[in-house]
Motif scaffolding. Structure first.
Motif, PDB file in Angstrom:
ATOM      1  N   UNK A  45      50.837 -46.237  19.341  1.00 44.10           N
ATOM      2  CA  UNK A  45      51.455 -45.250  18.456  1.00 44.10           C
ATOM      3  C   UNK A  45      50.833 -43.880  18.668  1.00 44.10           C
ATOM      4  N   UNK A  46      49.526 -43.836  18.785  1.00 43.60           N
ATOM      5  CA  UNK A  46      48.852 -42.550  18.985  1.00 43.60           C
ATOM      6  C   UNK A  46      49.331 -41.874  20.268  1.00 43.60           C
ATOM      7  N   UNK A  47      49.527 -42.645  21.319  1.00 46.71           N
ATOM      8  CA  UNK A  47      50.060 -42.081  22.557  1.00 46.71           C
ATOM      9  C   UNK A  47      51.431 -41.462  22.351  1.00 46.71           C
ATOM     10  N   UNK A  48      52.266 -42.142  21.570  1.00 50.53           N
ATOM     11  CA  UNK A  48      53.604 -41.626  21.264  1.00 50.53           C
ATOM     12  C   UNK A  48      53.495 -40.349  20.436  1.00 50.53           C
ATOM     13  N   UNK A  49      52.705 -40.391  19.374  1.00 53.16           N
ATOM     14  CA  UNK A  49      52.597 -39.248  18.463  1.00 53.16           C
ATOM     15  C   UNK A  49      52.051 -38.014  19.165  1.00 53.16           C
ATOM     16  N   UNK A  50      50.977 -38.180  19.918  1.00 52.15           N
ATOM     17  CA  UNK A  50      50.330 -37.020  20.534  1.00 52.15           C
ATOM     18  C   UNK A  50      51.103 -36.487  21.744  1.00 52.15           C
ATOM     19  N   UNK A  51      52.079 -37.241  22.219  1.00 56.47           N
ATOM     20  CA  UNK A  51      52.949 -36.744  23.286  1.00 56.47           C
ATOM     21  C   UNK A  51      54.034 -35.819  22.733  1.00 56.47           C
ATOM     22  N   UNK A  52      54.183 -35.816  21.411  1.00 57.63           N
ATOM     23  CA  UNK A  52      55.189 -34.966  20.776  1.00 57.63           C
ATOM     24  C   UNK A  52      54.695 -33.523  20.725  1.00 57.63           C
ATOM     25  N   UNK A  53      55.603 -32.566  20.870  1.00 58.91           N
ATOM     26  CA  UNK A  53      55.175 -31.167  20.830  1.00 58.91           C
ATOM     27  C   UNK A  53      54.600 -30.775  19.463  1.00 58.91           C
ATOM     28  N   UNK A  54      53.617 -29.920  19.482  1.00 59.05           N
ATOM     29  CA  UNK A  54      53.019 -29.338  18.276  1.00 59.05           C
ATOM     30  C   UNK A  54      52.460 -30.392  17.320  1.00 59.05           C
ATOM     31  N   UNK A  55      51.945 -31.491  17.861  1.00 58.76           N
ATOM     32  CA  UNK A  55      51.418 -32.581  17.041  1.00 58.76           C
ATOM     33  C   UNK A  55      49.934 -32.750  17.311  1.00 58.76           C
ATOM     34  N   UNK A  56      49.170 -32.928  16.232  1.00 56.87           N
ATOM     35  CA  UNK A  56      47.719 -33.114  16.323  1.00 56.87           C
ATOM     36  C   UNK A  56      47.299 -34.266  15.412  1.00 56.87           C
ATOM     37  N   UNK A  57      46.204 -34.890  15.789  1.00 53.38           N
ATOM     38  CA  UNK A  57      45.594 -35.911  14.934  1.00 53.38           C
ATOM     39  C   UNK A  57      44.632 -35.206  13.985  1.00 53.38           C
ATOM     40  N   UNK A  58      44.719 -35.538  12.695  1.00 49.10           N
ATOM     41  CA  UNK A  58      43.849 -34.920  11.702  1.00 49.10           C
ATOM     42  C   UNK A  58      42.657 -35.803  11.354  1.00 49.10           C
ATOM     43  N   UNK A  59      42.932 -37.016  10.885  1.00 49.72           N
ATOM     44  CA  UNK A  59      41.871 -37.911  10.428  1.00 49.72           C
ATOM     45  C   UNK A  59      42.197 -39.348  10.790  1.00 49.72           C
ATOM     46  N   UNK A  60      41.170 -40.168  10.747  1.00 52.17           N
ATOM     47  CA  UNK A  60      41.322 -41.598  10.999  1.00 52.17           C
ATOM     48  C   UNK A  60      40.257 -42.316  10.191  1.00 52.17           C
ATOM     49  N   UNK A  61      40.643 -43.422   9.544  1.00 49.40           N
ATOM     50  CA  UNK A  61      39.641 -44.206   8.825  1.00 49.40           C
ATOM     51  C   UNK A  61      40.031 -45.675   8.803  1.00 49.40           C
ATOM     52  N   UNK A  62      38.997 -46.496   8.868  1.00 51.91           N
ATOM     53  CA  UNK A  62      39.209 -47.944   8.814  1.00 51.91           C
ATOM     54  C   UNK A  62      39.264 -48.384   7.364  1.00 51.91           C
ATOM     55  N   UNK A  63      40.172 -49.306   7.088  1.00 51.66           N
ATOM     56  CA  UNK A  63      40.336 -49.881   5.761  1.00 51.66           C
ATOM     57  C   UNK A  63      40.320 -51.391   5.933  1.00 51.66           C
ATOM     58  N   UNK A  64      39.149 -51.959   6.016  1.00 53.56           N
ATOM     59  CA  UNK A  64      39.026 -53.383   6.321  1.00 53.56           C
ATOM     60  C   UNK A  64      39.504 -53.615   7.740  1.00 53.56           C
ATOM     61  N   UNK A  70      46.088 -39.820   9.977  1.00 52.84           N
ATOM     62  CA  UNK A  70      46.942 -38.695   9.593  1.00 52.84           C
ATOM     63  C   UNK A  70      47.182 -37.812  10.806  1.00 52.84           C
ATOM     64  N   UNK A  71      48.448 -37.459  11.009  1.00 53.16           N
ATOM     65  CA  UNK A  71      48.858 -36.528  12.052  1.00 53.16           C
ATOM     66  C   UNK A  71      49.557 -35.353  11.380  1.00 53.16           C
ATOM     67  N   UNK A  72      49.599 -34.226  12.057  1.00 51.03           N
ATOM     68  CA  UNK A  72      50.390 -33.091  11.600  1.00 51.03           C
ATOM     69  C   UNK A  72      51.265 -32.650  12.761  1.00 51.03           C
ATOM     70  N   UNK A  73      52.517 -32.327  12.430  1.00 52.40           N
ATOM     71  CA  UNK A  73      53.417 -31.756  13.413  1.00 52.40           C
ATOM     72  C   UNK A  73      53.955 -30.465  12.821  1.00 52.40           C
ATOM     73  N   UNK A  74      53.879 -29.382  13.608  1.00 51.23           N
ATOM     74  CA  UNK A  74      54.317 -28.072  13.156  1.00 51.23           C
ATOM     75  C   UNK A  74      55.737 -27.808  13.620  1.00 51.23           C
ATOM     76  N   UNK A  75      56.543 -27.209  12.741  1.00 49.49           N
ATOM     77  CA  UNK A  75      57.919 -26.885  13.113  1.00 49.49           C
ATOM     78  C   UNK A  75      57.933 -25.862  14.242  1.00 49.49           C
ATOM     79  N   UNK A  76      58.987 -25.906  15.022  1.00 48.99           N
ATOM     80  CA  UNK A  76      59.055 -25.084  16.236  1.00 48.99           C
ATOM     81  C   UNK A  76      59.141 -23.587  15.934  1.00 48.99           C
TER      82      UNK A  76
END
Length: 137
Positions: A45-64, A70-76
């Motif tokens: 999924x991360x590979x898919x998300x970060x291949x999108x234009x204007x998309x960045x990873x914000x945070x990551x946390x383990x829950x068990x 969290x990702x953010x994508x900015x409008x064009x």
């Protein structure tokens, strides 16, 4: 953000895909189950998300055994941010699923942008997993 306690937002500029009964707010789409370990699902999924234009990873946390990112994508045109929160859910025995909540931070309506994003990313995720599985065979 906590998926199990997620309630219906007051503005319709969001889109939720999740397993049934996973959130207080019913999803607009039910999440598929993948025959891959949760770590592989998250990495693909991360590979898919970060291949999108204007998309960045914000945070990551383990829950068990699960992982939330969290990702953010900015409008064009104007650069408005939309946040996409994804929880990768370990179902055991090498199976996993995910919950995705995509939302605009500005405006009242999103004109279907969040729904289109989630559906597009899921289509690309399913293709990437199929390609990975075909390569393994």
């Amino acid at each position: 953000m906590d998926f199990p306690t997620l309630k219906k937002p007051r503005k319709p500029n969001t889109y939720l895909m999740s397993p049934p009964d996973y959130c207080e707010y019913p999803p607009k789409t039910i999440s598929p189950i993948f025959n891959v370990p949760v770590q592989d699902l998250a990495a693909t999924f991360e590979g898919v998300a970060l291949a999108e234009p204007r998309t960045e990873k914000l945070t990551s946390r383990e829950l068990g055994a699960d992982l939330q990112v969290d990702y953010v994508q900015y409008s064009e045109l104007i650069g408005y941010p939309d946040t996409i929160t994804v929880r990768f859910i370990d179902l055991g025995e090498g199976n996993s699923t995910l919950a995705v909540f995509s939302r605009a931070h500005y405006g009242y309506r999103d004109f279907g942008v969040n729904e289109a994003r989630v559906k597009d990313w899921m289509r690309k995720l399913e293709l990437a997993i199929k390609k990975r599985d075909d390569h393994i065979l």
